[in-house]
Scaffold this active site. Structure first.
Site, PDB file in Angstrom:
ATOM      1  N   SER A  39       0.802  -1.224   0.000  1.00  0.00           N
ATOM      2  CA  SER A  39       0.000   0.000   0.000  1.00  0.00           C
ATOM      3  C   SER A  39       0.836   1.277   0.000  1.00  0.00           C
ATOM      4  O   SER A  39       0.380   2.318  -0.475  1.00  0.00           O
ATOM      5  CB  SER A  39      -0.937   0.012   1.213  1.00  0.00           C
ATOM      6  OG  SER A  39      -0.205  -0.134   2.418  1.00  0.00           O
ATOM      7  N   GLY A  76      -1.999  -4.186   0.881  1.00  0.00           N
ATOM      8  CA  GLY A  76      -2.181  -5.381   1.693  1.00  0.00           C
ATOM      9  C   GLY A  76      -1.309  -6.548   1.295  1.00  0.00           C
ATOM     10  O   GLY A  76      -1.356  -7.604   1.937  1.00  0.00           O
ATOM     11  N   ASN A 105       3.429  -5.693   5.715  1.00  0.00           N
ATOM     12  CA  ASN A 105       2.228  -6.407   6.147  1.00  0.00           C
ATOM     13  C   ASN A 105       2.573  -7.726   6.834  1.00  0.00           C
ATOM     14  O   ASN A 105       1.859  -8.157   7.749  1.00  0.00           O
ATOM     15  CB  ASN A 105       1.305  -6.656   4.949  1.00  0.00           C
ATOM     16  CG  ASN A 105       0.690  -5.366   4.445  1.00  0.00           C
ATOM     17  OD1 ASN A 105       0.050  -4.640   5.189  1.00  0.00           O
ATOM     18  ND2 ASN A 105       0.907  -5.064   3.182  1.00  0.00           N
ATOM     19  N   ASP A 186      -5.174   6.808   9.751  1.00  0.00           N
ATOM     20  CA  ASP A 186      -4.778   5.514  10.320  1.00  0.00           C
ATOM     21  C   ASP A 186      -3.380   5.537  10.922  1.00  0.00           C
ATOM     22  O   ASP A 186      -2.962   4.601  11.598  1.00  0.00           O
ATOM     23  CB  ASP A 186      -4.884   4.405   9.272  1.00  0.00           C
ATOM     24  CG  ASP A 186      -3.977   4.632   8.062  1.00  0.00           C
ATOM     25  OD1 ASP A 186      -3.107   5.522   8.098  1.00  0.00           O
ATOM     26  OD2 ASP A 186      -4.156   3.907   7.055  1.00  0.00           O
ATOM     27  N   HIS A 189      -0.362   5.275   6.743  1.00  0.00           N
ATOM     28  CA  HIS A 189      -0.163   5.643   5.340  1.00  0.00           C
ATOM     29  C   HIS A 189      -0.005   7.161   5.168  1.00  0.00           C
ATOM     30  O   HIS A 189      -0.814   7.928   5.696  1.00  0.00           O
ATOM     31  CB  HIS A 189      -1.350   5.171   4.498  1.00  0.00           C
ATOM     32  CG  HIS A 189      -1.537   3.693   4.523  1.00  0.00           C
ATOM     33  ND1 HIS A 189      -2.411   3.062   5.403  1.00  0.00           N
ATOM     34  CD2 HIS A 189      -0.944   2.711   3.802  1.00  0.00           C
ATOM     35  CE1 HIS A 189      -2.351   1.755   5.206  1.00  0.00           C
ATOM     36  NE2 HIS A 189      -1.471   1.513   4.240  1.00  0.00           N
TER      37      HIS A 189
END
Length: 213
Positions: A39, A76, A105, A186, A189
């Site tokens: 991502s 992801g 991840n 979040d 990012h």
């Protein structure tokens, strides 16, 4: 009369054919950077044209017309996911360089360190087997699984880079990750505002890696 008309038409045909052949030859001569990432490179939460990869692609089109960027990043994605689709990407795009930006991840989910290292090593080896120069992006993660796990996780990138004599790009969002105004809600990012800064950073380090070959 017919011969008189055919002569210039034949010349035009030859000229057009020459242009098409030259164009096809020019496209095959392009050097390709394949970005295999998650991502952070896929532009999660952003419009495509806002992401650092898109911005870098636009810059390189102007500065290095013989280069192209293929962004094969998926939000992801893990090292095993990247490995599963890597051969197809190598065969399809035949890249000159591969930026491997995976592992975040895996680390966030607490995957076994040995598995992460093995997958990253295979990505490097597959790149080399397909005559592509691998460039490794260092990844850092929050201390969700303790400081020891994090330290060993990061160390693996340095071990792989040392073993295969690769260019290792220091964690490319570290400079923005500590600035809340450059991060999405979040906290993981980078937002649209941060992308130009990341693009400039990656442009510098990718060119250093390319020129060091």
């Amino acid at each position: 009369m017919k011969n008189t008309l055919l002569a210039p038409l034949f010349v035009i045909f030859i000229l057009l054919n020459t242009v098409l052949v030259q164009s096809a030859h020019a496209s095959t001569n392009k050097q390709t950077l394949l970005i295999l990432g998650d991502s952070l490179s896929a532009g999660y939460g952003l419009e495509v044209e806002q992401s650092w990869v898109y911005l870098l692609k636009q810059d390189w089109q102007q500065k290095y017309p013989n280069r192209q960027i293929i962004n094969a990043s998926i939000s992801g994605d893990t090292t095993s996911g990247g490995l599963n689709r890597f051969k197809q990407l190598l065969n399809e795009f035949k890249p000159t360089w591969v930026l491997i930006e995976l592992g975040g991840n895996d680390g966030l989910r607490g995957f076994q360190l040995s598995t992460i290292k093995q997958n990253l090593t295979q990505l490097v080896q597959l790149s080399q087997q397909h005559n592509a120069e691998p460039i490794l992006a260092e990844i850092k993660i929050p201390p969700n699984y303790g400081q020891r796990y994090v330290a060993l996780f990061i160390k693996q990138y340095h071990q792989i880079a040392s073993e295969f004599k690769l260019d290792l790009i220091p964690f490319f969002i570290e400079s923005v990750a500590t600035q809340p105004d450059l991060m999405q809600n979040d906290g993981i990012h980078p937002n649209a505002k941060a992308q130009t800064q990341i693009k400039t950073y990656m442009d510098k380090h990718l060119n250093q890696a390319i020129e060091s070959e």
